[in-house]
Design a protein around this motif. Structure first.
Motif, PDB file in Angstrom:
ATOM      1  N   PRO A 156       0.757  -1.286   0.003  1.00 39.63           N
ATOM      2  CA  PRO A 156      -0.070  -0.134  -0.157  1.00 39.63           C
ATOM      3  C   PRO A 156       0.720   1.175  -0.103  1.00 39.63           C
ATOM      4  O   PRO A 156       0.459   2.372  -0.515  1.00 39.63           O
ATOM      5  N   THR A 157       2.177   1.200   0.292  1.00 39.75           N
ATOM      6  CA  THR A 157       2.758   2.396   0.451  1.00 39.75           C
ATOM      7  C   THR A 157       3.018   2.767  -1.131  1.00 39.75           C
ATOM      8  O   THR A 157       3.571   4.044  -1.290  1.00 39.75           O
ATOM      9  N   LEU A 158       2.823   2.137  -2.071  1.00 41.15           N
ATOM     10  CA  LEU A 158       3.056   2.341  -3.349  1.00 41.15           C
ATOM     11  C   LEU A 158       1.999   3.320  -3.867  1.00 41.15           C
ATOM     12  O   LEU A 158       2.129   4.110  -4.761  1.00 41.15           O
ATOM     13  N   LEU A 159       0.919   3.286  -3.344  1.00 39.01           N
ATOM     14  CA  LEU A 159      -0.354   3.856  -3.659  1.00 39.01           C
ATOM     15  C   LEU A 159      -0.897   4.871  -2.707  1.00 39.01           C
ATOM     16  O   LEU A 159      -1.682   4.511  -1.936  1.00 39.01           O
ATOM     17  N   ARG A 160      -0.015   6.003  -2.696  1.00 41.69           N
ATOM     18  CA  ARG A 160      -0.606   7.054  -1.723  1.00 41.69           C
ATOM     19  C   ARG A 160      -1.109   8.184  -2.481  1.00 41.69           C
ATOM     20  O   ARG A 160      -0.344   8.712  -3.637  1.00 41.69           O
ATOM     21  N   GLY A 161      -1.841   8.888  -1.903  1.00 45.57           N
ATOM     22  CA  GLY A 161      -2.193  10.544  -2.442  1.00 45.57           C
ATOM     23  C   GLY A 161      -3.404  10.360  -3.357  1.00 45.57           C
ATOM     24  O   GLY A 161      -3.692  11.215  -4.190  1.00 45.57           O
ATOM     25  N   ALA A 162      -4.260   9.137  -3.122  1.00 46.98           N
ATOM     26  CA  ALA A 162      -5.845   9.331  -3.988  1.00 46.98           C
ATOM     27  C   ALA A 162      -6.504  10.734  -3.894  1.00 46.98           C
ATOM     28  O   ALA A 162      -6.495  11.309  -2.554  1.00 46.98           O
ATOM     29  N   SER A 163      -7.034  10.960  -4.923  1.00 47.62           N
ATOM     30  CA  SER A 163      -7.726  12.533  -4.772  1.00 47.62           C
ATOM     31  C   SER A 163      -8.900  12.549  -5.897  1.00 47.62           C
ATOM     32  O   SER A 163      -9.136  11.333  -6.648  1.00 47.62           O
ATOM     33  N   TYR A 164      -9.306  13.460  -6.019  1.00 47.47           N
ATOM     34  CA  TYR A 164     -10.530  13.747  -7.229  1.00 47.47           C
ATOM     35  C   TYR A 164     -10.004  14.993  -7.634  1.00 47.47           C
ATOM     36  O   TYR A 164      -9.638  16.043  -7.243  1.00 47.47           O
ATOM     37  N   ALA A 165     -10.088  14.982  -9.134  1.00 45.50           N
ATOM     38  CA  ALA A 165      -9.633  16.251 -10.047  1.00 45.50           C
ATOM     39  C   ALA A 165     -10.839  16.754 -10.630  1.00 45.50           C
ATOM     40  O   ALA A 165     -11.502  15.916 -11.613  1.00 45.50           O
ATOM     41  N   THR A 166     -11.601  17.805 -10.509  1.00 43.82           N
ATOM     42  CA  THR A 166     -12.417  18.331 -11.456  1.00 43.82           C
ATOM     43  C   THR A 166     -11.782  19.407 -12.062  1.00 43.82           C
ATOM     44  O   THR A 166     -10.708  20.102 -11.837  1.00 43.82           O
ATOM     45  N   PHE A 167     -12.464  19.520 -13.600  1.00 42.80           N
ATOM     46  CA  PHE A 167     -11.936  20.271 -14.511  1.00 42.80           C
ATOM     47  C   PHE A 167     -12.971  20.881 -15.381  1.00 42.80           C
ATOM     48  O   PHE A 167     -14.063  20.150 -15.620  1.00 42.80           O
ATOM     49  N   ASP A 168     -12.564  22.125 -15.727  1.00 42.49           N
ATOM     50  CA  ASP A 168     -13.851  22.771 -16.969  1.00 42.49           C
ATOM     51  C   ASP A 168     -12.876  23.571 -17.772  1.00 42.49           C
ATOM     52  O   ASP A 168     -12.544  24.947 -17.239  1.00 42.49           O
ATOM     53  N   GLY A 169     -12.949  23.155 -19.119  1.00 44.35           N
ATOM     54  CA  GLY A 169     -12.166  24.045 -19.900  1.00 44.35           C
ATOM     55  C   GLY A 169     -10.863  23.977 -20.190  1.00 44.35           C
ATOM     56  O   GLY A 169     -10.317  24.060 -20.908  1.00 44.35           O
ATOM     57  N   GLU A 170     -10.179  23.288 -19.118  1.00 44.60           N
ATOM     58  CA  GLU A 170      -8.657  22.962 -19.186  1.00 44.60           C
ATOM     59  C   GLU A 170      -8.612  21.522 -18.448  1.00 44.60           C
ATOM     60  O   GLU A 170      -9.098  21.375 -17.532  1.00 44.60           O
ATOM     61  N   LEU A 171      -7.708  21.010 -19.191  1.00 40.37           N
ATOM     62  CA  LEU A 171      -7.224  19.621 -18.742  1.00 40.37           C
ATOM     63  C   LEU A 171      -6.555  19.519 -17.314  1.00 40.37           C
ATOM     64  O   LEU A 171      -6.012  20.575 -16.928  1.00 40.37           O
ATOM     65  N   PRO A 172      -6.795  18.645 -16.265  1.00 41.22           N
ATOM     66  CA  PRO A 172      -6.401  18.611 -15.150  1.00 41.22           C
ATOM     67  C   PRO A 172      -4.937  18.438 -15.122  1.00 41.22           C
ATOM     68  O   PRO A 172      -4.373  17.856 -16.204  1.00 41.22           O
ATOM     69  N   GLY A 173      -4.021  18.893 -14.259  1.00 44.52           N
ATOM     70  CA  GLY A 173      -2.752  18.661 -14.147  1.00 44.52           C
ATOM     71  C   GLY A 173      -2.187  17.473 -14.181  1.00 44.52           C
ATOM     72  O   GLY A 173      -1.117  16.828 -14.819  1.00 44.52           O
ATOM     73  N   SER A 174      -2.982  16.370 -13.553  1.00 45.32           N
ATOM     74  CA  SER A 174      -2.637  15.002 -13.497  1.00 45.32           C
ATOM     75  C   SER A 174      -4.028  14.165 -13.729  1.00 45.32           C
ATOM     76  O   SER A 174      -5.050  14.506 -12.997  1.00 45.32           O
ATOM     77  N   SER A 175      -3.981  13.411 -14.681  1.00 43.95           N
ATOM     78  CA  SER A 175      -5.410  12.543 -14.790  1.00 43.95           C
ATOM     79  C   SER A 175      -5.171  11.166 -14.611  1.00 43.95           C
ATOM     80  O   SER A 175      -6.123  10.205 -14.624  1.00 43.95           O
ATOM     81  N   LEU A 176      -4.040  10.687 -14.140  1.00 45.53           N
ATOM     82  CA  LEU A 176      -3.825   9.208 -13.971  1.00 45.53           C
ATOM     83  C   LEU A 176      -4.264   8.737 -12.806  1.00 45.53           C
ATOM     84  O   LEU A 176      -4.374   9.367 -11.631  1.00 45.53           O
ATOM     85  N   HIS A 177      -4.745   7.645 -12.789  1.00 41.61           N
ATOM     86  CA  HIS A 177      -5.113   6.522 -11.539  1.00 41.61           C
ATOM     87  C   HIS A 177      -3.889   5.488 -11.665  1.00 41.61           C
ATOM     88  O   HIS A 177      -3.960   4.781 -12.401  1.00 41.61           O
ATOM     89  N   GLY A 178      -3.064   5.622 -10.827  1.00 45.88           N
ATOM     90  CA  GLY A 178      -1.947   4.784 -10.716  1.00 45.88           C
ATOM     91  C   GLY A 178      -2.129   3.364 -10.581  1.00 45.88           C
ATOM     92  O   GLY A 178      -1.395   2.666 -11.079  1.00 45.88           O
ATOM     93  N   ALA A 179      -3.061   3.139  -9.726  1.00 50.14           N
ATOM     94  CA  ALA A 179      -3.526   1.623  -9.579  1.00 50.14           C
ATOM     95  C   ALA A 179      -4.031   0.981 -10.792  1.00 50.14           C
ATOM     96  O   ALA A 179      -4.021  -0.292 -10.858  1.00 50.14           O
ATOM     97  N   ILE A 180      -4.827   1.754 -11.457  1.00 49.74           N
ATOM     98  CA  ILE A 180      -5.496   1.497 -12.843  1.00 49.74           C
ATOM     99  C   ILE A 180      -4.605   1.528 -14.026  1.00 49.74           C
ATOM    100  O   ILE A 180      -4.637   0.716 -14.877  1.00 49.74           O
ATOM    101  N   GLY A 181      -3.717   2.261 -13.877  1.00 54.42           N
ATOM    102  CA  GLY A 181      -2.744   2.744 -14.989  1.00 54.42           C
ATOM    103  C   GLY A 181      -3.540   3.400 -16.145  1.00 54.42           C
ATOM    104  O   GLY A 181      -3.064   3.308 -17.565  1.00 54.42           O
ATOM    105  N   ALA A 182      -4.323   4.097 -15.941  1.00 51.17           N
ATOM    106  CA  ALA A 182      -4.936   4.895 -16.825  1.00 51.17           C
ATOM    107  C   ALA A 182      -5.925   5.981 -16.097  1.00 51.17           C
ATOM    108  O   ALA A 182      -6.201   5.889 -15.003  1.00 51.17           O
TER     109      ALA A 182
END
Length: 472
Positions: free
Chosen positions: A310-336
């Protein structure tokens, strides 16, 4: 040596956990009235797909059925129809029920029952995809190639009727017997192909013992819930849909994603050092997700590695965006990139992300109410995700303490899953009781040892063991 499971006495007060975390089954009268009187606001604008032989797959006691599926093998690949309860259609924007669901955020599950996001009249009744009931849904149609990779996606409102209510264990039995329901006959092949694709993306799946508090006729017991292939295949359906939803929103530059940073390089290096110390081979060219997926689930070394993973996967969050893409869109555990859209009866965010996907798929404007709600969702979902984890842990901790409260001084077989440090005791897994707890005495990591129970306090919800000697 103790090896048999011990049944908990019936008097476990989970109500104390509900009270501690402010969980309340009751709804304001106006919100409850709205739920009881709800109607389909889009009733005149739905495609009739009651011809589709959709089925649900859920735990046998679930009544809040969000999803129903039909998976077809075609000459060129697969076609998935995935029906999701249309909650936005029955919860009035700006109403009392919407306000109450914003306060709750999600459904909370306790051993003696859930605290639902929506009143049960709606979540387990009029909106639930119960068998033989015609229901309004959001229907995903995902066409795939031979590798089960999506090539075309549409989302629209429809009416459907589920024809069968299945559960994971039954699907597994039917698979082994060769009697799978025709609507999911292609599920095993689909699931295996999607699992291969996940490893190719660098997905990381953690397989720790999943403790659960299980009711019996005369009390409660702790168990490890077996995860079947059917669980994994069905999970791949939801994951695929969530990835397709994320791509729709990214293409439109508006939406809400579930995000997680890539595996931390220092954490990967630390896991490699642990694998080396345990004598577990890990070739340099094998990614961490593939390494974890290839471990033997029945060995002590796997327990140790999975407890550290579990130390591999820390920092889960939500990214909302409107008009510009979010700084990061990746879900590291899913790889997409990934978005929650498949559980709107149980999770608030899915109601609004689904509306974004419907609008994008139709080339229509996103409702202003939805667009204005997206920015408030990350805070609601992050705080209630944290609360859900605390509630689940509190219920398990309480049950562990009650299970063992009369057995202080007894010895148990255990596997050491974390070694002691200067700041904390070691951690052991007592398989016979399905207990994970701290252990004094610096037992060797990765070893099977004998430990003595030195404390079990239900009031404090704490259990503690001590390692005194190596197992003979």
């Amino acid at each position: 040596m103790v090896t048999a499971p011990f049944v908990v006495a019936p008097a476990i007060d989970f109500a104390a956990v509900r009270s501690e975390f402010g969980l309340d089954d009751g709804y304001p009268a106006d919100a409850l009235a709205e739920a009881r009187a709800c109607t389909d606001r889009f009733g005149g604008d739905r495609e009739d797909r009651t011809d589709l032989a959709l089925v649900t797959i859920d735990p046998p006691d679930s009544m809040d059925l969000d999803q129903a599926l039909h998976l077809e093998r075609t000459a060129g690949g697969f076609v998935l129809h995935y029906a999701i309860a249309d909650v936005y259609a029955v919860v009035e924007p700006g109403g009392a029920l919407e306000a109450e669901t914003h306060r709750r955020g999600q459904t909370f599950y306790l051993p003696d029952g859930s605290v639902p996001l929506h009143p049960r009249e709606l979540s387990e009744g009029t909106a639930s995809l119960l068998p033989e009931a015609i229901r309004p849904v959001v229907l995903w149609r995902i066409e795939m190639d031979e590798r089960a990779e999506p090539v075309a996606v549409t989302v629209r409102r429809a009416l459907i009727r589920s024809v069968a209510r299945l559960d994971y264990a039954g699907v597994q039995r039917d698979t082994e017997a060769g009697t799978l329901h025709p609507s999911i006959a292609a599920l095993p092949e689909f699931g295996r192909l999607r699992a291969v694709a996940a490893l190719g993306r660098g997905a990381i799946e953690l397989r720790l013992p999943e403790q659960d508090v299980t009711p019996l006729e005369d009390g409660w017991t702790l168990t490890v819930q077996p995860r079947t292939d059917a669980d994994d295949w069905n999970s791949q359906v939801s994951l695929l849909t969530g990835m397709c939803a994320a791509q729709l929103m990214l293409d439109a530059k508006v939406g809400l994603l579930r995000t997680l940073p890539p595996a931390d390089e220092d954490a990967v290096a630390a896991l490699r050092r642990t694998a080396t110390a345990l004598g577990v081979p890990w070739p340099d060219d094998v990614q961490v997700g593939a390494f974890l997926a290839g471990l033997d689930a029945n060995t002590p070394s796997t327990l140790v590695l999975m407890s550290e993973a579990p130390t591999l996967l820390r920092g889960a969050s939500y990214a909302t965006f409107d008009g510009e893409l979010p700084g990061s869109s990746l879900h590291g555990a899913i790889g997409a990139p990934y978005a929650h859209v498949t559980a709107p009866l149980r999770r608030l965010s899915d109601r609004y992300t689904t509306e974004v996907c419907l609008a994008v798929s139709a080339g229509a404007a996103i409702p202003s109410h939805v667009r204005n709600t997206l920015p408030v969702l990350p805070k609601i979902m992050s705080s209630t995700d944290s609360l859900s984890g605390k509630v689940g842990r509190a219920c398990i901790d309480l049950t562990e303490a009650v299970v063992l409260s009369s057995r202080v001084g007894q010895e148990f077989d255990a596997t050491v899953i974390k070694e002691a440090t200067d700041r904390r005791d070691a951690e052991v897994f007592v398989a016979a009781e399905t207990v994970i707890a701290p252990c004094a005495g610096k037992p060797p990591e990765g070893e099977r040892v004998t430990v003595r129970l030195t404390g079990a306090d239900p009031a404090a919800r704490k259990v503690h063991f001590t390692y005194e000697f190596a197992r003979a």
